[in-house]
Motif scaffolding. Sequence first.
Motif, PDB file in Angstrom:
ATOM      1  N   GLN A 194      27.829  34.092  24.684  1.00 27.48           N
ATOM      2  CA  GLN A 194      27.114  34.274  25.949  1.00 27.48           C
ATOM      3  C   GLN A 194      28.038  34.815  27.036  1.00 27.48           C
ATOM      4  O   GLN A 194      27.594  35.494  27.967  1.00 27.48           O
ATOM      5  N   SER A 195      29.332  34.531  26.910  1.00 27.58           N
ATOM      6  CA  SER A 195      30.302  34.994  27.901  1.00 27.58           C
ATOM      7  C   SER A 195      30.891  36.367  27.570  1.00 27.58           C
ATOM      8  O   SER A 195      31.647  36.923  28.367  1.00 27.58           O
ATOM      9  N   GLY A 196      30.555  36.899  26.376  1.00 25.09           N
ATOM     10  CA  GLY A 196      31.000  38.250  26.054  1.00 25.09           C
ATOM     11  C   GLY A 196      31.776  38.425  24.772  1.00 25.09           C
ATOM     12  O   GLY A 196      32.180  39.546  24.447  1.00 25.09           O
ATOM     13  N   ALA A 197      32.001  37.356  24.002  1.00 24.76           N
ATOM     14  CA  ALA A 197      32.688  37.501  22.714  1.00 24.76           C
ATOM     15  C   ALA A 197      31.778  38.236  21.730  1.00 24.76           C
ATOM     16  O   ALA A 197      30.584  37.948  21.648  1.00 24.76           O
ATOM     17  N   ILE A 198      32.350  39.186  20.984  1.00 25.07           N
ATOM     18  CA  ILE A 198      31.527  39.983  20.065  1.00 25.07           C
ATOM     19  C   ILE A 198      31.650  39.526  18.619  1.00 25.07           C
ATOM     20  O   ILE A 198      30.893  39.982  17.757  1.00 25.07           O
ATOM     21  N   ALA A 199      32.605  38.641  18.323  1.00 26.46           N
ATOM     22  CA  ALA A 199      32.786  38.127  16.963  1.00 26.46           C
ATOM     23  C   ALA A 199      33.725  36.927  17.038  1.00 26.46           C
ATOM     24  O   ALA A 199      34.301  36.632  18.099  1.00 26.46           O
ATOM     25  N   PHE A 200      33.887  36.250  15.886  1.00 26.93           N
ATOM     26  CA  PHE A 200      34.679  35.014  15.864  1.00 26.93           C
ATOM     27  C   PHE A 200      35.573  34.987  14.630  1.00 26.93           C
ATOM     28  O   PHE A 200      35.090  35.109  13.499  1.00 26.93           O
ATOM     29  N   GLY A 201      36.868  34.811  14.861  1.00 26.52           N
ATOM     30  CA  GLY A 201      37.803  34.739  13.749  1.00 26.52           C
ATOM     31  C   GLY A 201      39.155  34.238  14.210  1.00 26.52           C
ATOM     32  O   GLY A 201      39.579  34.531  15.332  1.00 26.52           O
ATOM     33  N   ASP A 202      39.836  33.496  13.373  1.00 19.26           N
ATOM     34  CA  ASP A 202      41.194  33.036  13.666  1.00 19.26           C
ATOM     35  C   ASP A 202      42.161  34.105  13.175  1.00 19.26           C
ATOM     36  O   ASP A 202      42.316  34.315  11.962  1.00 19.26           O
ATOM     37  N   TYR A 203      42.819  34.783  14.090  1.00 16.73           N
ATOM     38  CA  TYR A 203      43.633  35.951  13.762  1.00 16.73           C
ATOM     39  C   TYR A 203      44.752  35.602  12.788  1.00 16.73           C
ATOM     40  O   TYR A 203      45.603  34.758  13.068  1.00 16.73           O
ATOM     41  N   LYS A 204      44.742  36.258  11.636  1.00 17.31           N
ATOM     42  CA  LYS A 204      45.748  36.104  10.577  1.00 17.31           C
ATOM     43  C   LYS A 204      45.844  34.676  10.038  1.00 17.31           C
ATOM     44  O   LYS A 204      46.810  34.340   9.351  1.00 17.31           O
ATOM     45  N   SER A 214      39.220  49.134  34.053  1.00 11.02           N
ATOM     46  CA  SER A 214      40.002  49.971  33.142  1.00 11.02           C
ATOM     47  C   SER A 214      39.140  51.061  32.515  1.00 11.02           C
ATOM     48  O   SER A 214      37.919  50.900  32.370  1.00 11.02           O
ATOM     49  N   ALA A 215      39.774  52.143  32.136  1.00  8.41           N
ATOM     50  CA  ALA A 215      39.047  53.214  31.450  1.00  8.41           C
ATOM     51  C   ALA A 215      38.611  52.763  30.060  1.00  8.41           C
ATOM     52  O   ALA A 215      37.503  53.069  29.609  1.00  8.41           O
ATOM     53  N   THR A 216      39.482  52.014  29.383  1.00  2.00           N
ATOM     54  CA  THR A 216      39.163  51.505  28.048  1.00  2.00           C
ATOM     55  C   THR A 216      38.456  50.163  28.145  1.00  2.00           C
ATOM     56  O   THR A 216      38.924  49.257  28.839  1.00  2.00           O
ATOM     57  N   ASN A 217      37.341  50.030  27.453  1.00  2.00           N
ATOM     58  CA  ASN A 217      36.588  48.779  27.437  1.00  2.00           C
ATOM     59  C   ASN A 217      37.261  47.756  26.532  1.00  2.00           C
ATOM     60  O   ASN A 217      37.740  48.098  25.451  1.00  2.00           O
ATOM     61  N   LEU A 218      37.275  46.511  26.971  1.00  2.00           N
ATOM     62  CA  LEU A 218      37.841  45.427  26.178  1.00  2.00           C
ATOM     63  C   LEU A 218      36.734  44.475  25.740  1.00  2.00           C
ATOM     64  O   LEU A 218      35.961  43.995  26.572  1.00  2.00           O
ATOM     65  N   TYR A 219      36.689  44.200  24.430  1.00  7.39           N
ATOM     66  CA  TYR A 219      35.722  43.260  23.866  1.00  7.39           C
ATOM     67  C   TYR A 219      36.473  42.131  23.170  1.00  7.39           C
ATOM     68  O   TYR A 219      37.219  42.380  22.226  1.00  7.39           O
ATOM     69  N   PRO A 220      36.292  40.888  23.612  1.00 11.50           N
ATOM     70  CA  PRO A 220      37.038  39.785  23.000  1.00 11.50           C
ATOM     71  C   PRO A 220      36.491  39.380  21.627  1.00 11.50           C
ATOM     72  O   PRO A 220      35.281  39.285  21.427  1.00 11.50           O
ATOM     73  N   ILE A 221      37.417  39.156  20.683  1.00 12.68           N
ATOM     74  CA  ILE A 221      37.101  38.439  19.453  1.00 12.68           C
ATOM     75  C   ILE A 221      37.617  37.020  19.653  1.00 12.68           C
ATOM     76  O   ILE A 221      38.830  36.804  19.734  1.00 12.68           O
ATOM     77  N   ALA A 222      36.718  36.076  19.785  1.00  8.73           N
ATOM     78  CA  ALA A 222      37.112  34.700  20.072  1.00  8.73           C
ATOM     79  C   ALA A 222      37.507  33.979  18.789  1.00  8.73           C
ATOM     80  O   ALA A 222      37.139  34.379  17.683  1.00  8.73           O
ATOM     81  N   ALA A 223      38.267  32.905  18.959  1.00  9.61           N
ATOM     82  CA  ALA A 223      38.675  32.094  17.810  1.00  9.61           C
ATOM     83  C   ALA A 223      37.456  31.447  17.154  1.00  9.61           C
ATOM     84  O   ALA A 223      36.506  31.051  17.842  1.00  9.61           O
TER      85      ALA A 223
END
Length: 419
Positions: A144-154, A117-126
Amino acid sequence: MITLIKSATIIDASSSFHNQKKDVLIENGVIKKIEDTIDPKEDYTLVNKDNLHISCGWFDTSVSFGEPGFEERETIENGLKVAAKSGFTAVAVNANSNPVIDTKSSVEFLINKANGSATNLYPIAALTAKSKGIEMAELFDMQQSGAIAFGDYKKPIANDNLMKVSLLYAQNFGGLILSFPKNLAIAGEGIANEGINSTKLGLKGIPALAEELQIARDLFLLEYTGGKLHIPTISTEKSLQLIKEAKKKGLHVTCSVSAHHLILSDDELHGFDSNFKTNPPLRTNQDCKALQKGVKSGVIDIITSDHNPIDIEHKKVEFSEAKDGTIGLESLFGALNSVLNLTDFIENITSKPREIFGIKPTSIAVGETADISFFNPEEKNVFTKDAILSTSKNSAFLNKNLTGKVYGIFSNNQLILNK
């Protein structure tokens, strides 16, 4: 591929070309020339638009796409196309799916789906297993697999010790912890900001205290543990003051605000339109003005769309029964361009979020990889359903007057332009 950008005003405070009108030549994804005039050749792809402005690629740090599990709301493929045409070269995707992104394999799934994709995707993991707030997820493996931060959404972490342990543990690998600012016991069954409007409309209120109490707790824990804490989508004036004081103490805390909380107040609720049902709820005009000042003063670090597609079956219902959330990628620039200085807007959606989330910064300079957003800051328009590219249409900015038009992006050696 060779792309020539003609007569573009460069908005990049880190560049020697800031606020200058230049031609920019891109060859094989790399900026080769930046000059007053570059003559086009037959094999060049031209980008030549009215009042063209360019900046480093925009990065939205709070986006939901639904997939896996909620593909009827939005798929990753279409969501990334929407992001590109809305001016974003990168998005951080929340663990707002079914199942939630709480394992190494689910992080890798997101990254693989975005490949090419043209737009890069960076996961925020739970942050916690299944985002249930009971036990910490496998944070190190996911990073290690690519998550850039950790948070439970809302979903706020009610367990004080769990938040403390998370802040301590993440320091071992430089992890960034997100804590949604809401005290559930105080918020109760509220669905709107507690105040004059909720009283008039007979809606159960969520007091500002519910947000501020949670932020105060998190800041006390951060002072005790150290580490890095990011507080997403704050909505009240007092929240801003608490974070300002914490920064003065030297705590490593950052925060973001959504476009709708900067501009829209709970005055919008009088029509009981569920597109205005958000989490946190829309607050007062005074809060909006305070948050705008927070962006300008630098206390607020990041602006986000908090893009959250909700299918029509869960939005076109009674206000009290509707799911929280609004889409925002397509409208973000036009909505904010009338209340924020252009340089402030660009800084809060390019360099600052990349620094906070550990993403390599970009620059408009010769020899740099081209990662560029194209826009016109002056064109006025009314945001209608025809402008919505997302699968879900739940926009709080429908039929609002916007100022500014996005032309597209150049990223990952791909040129994406709106028609």
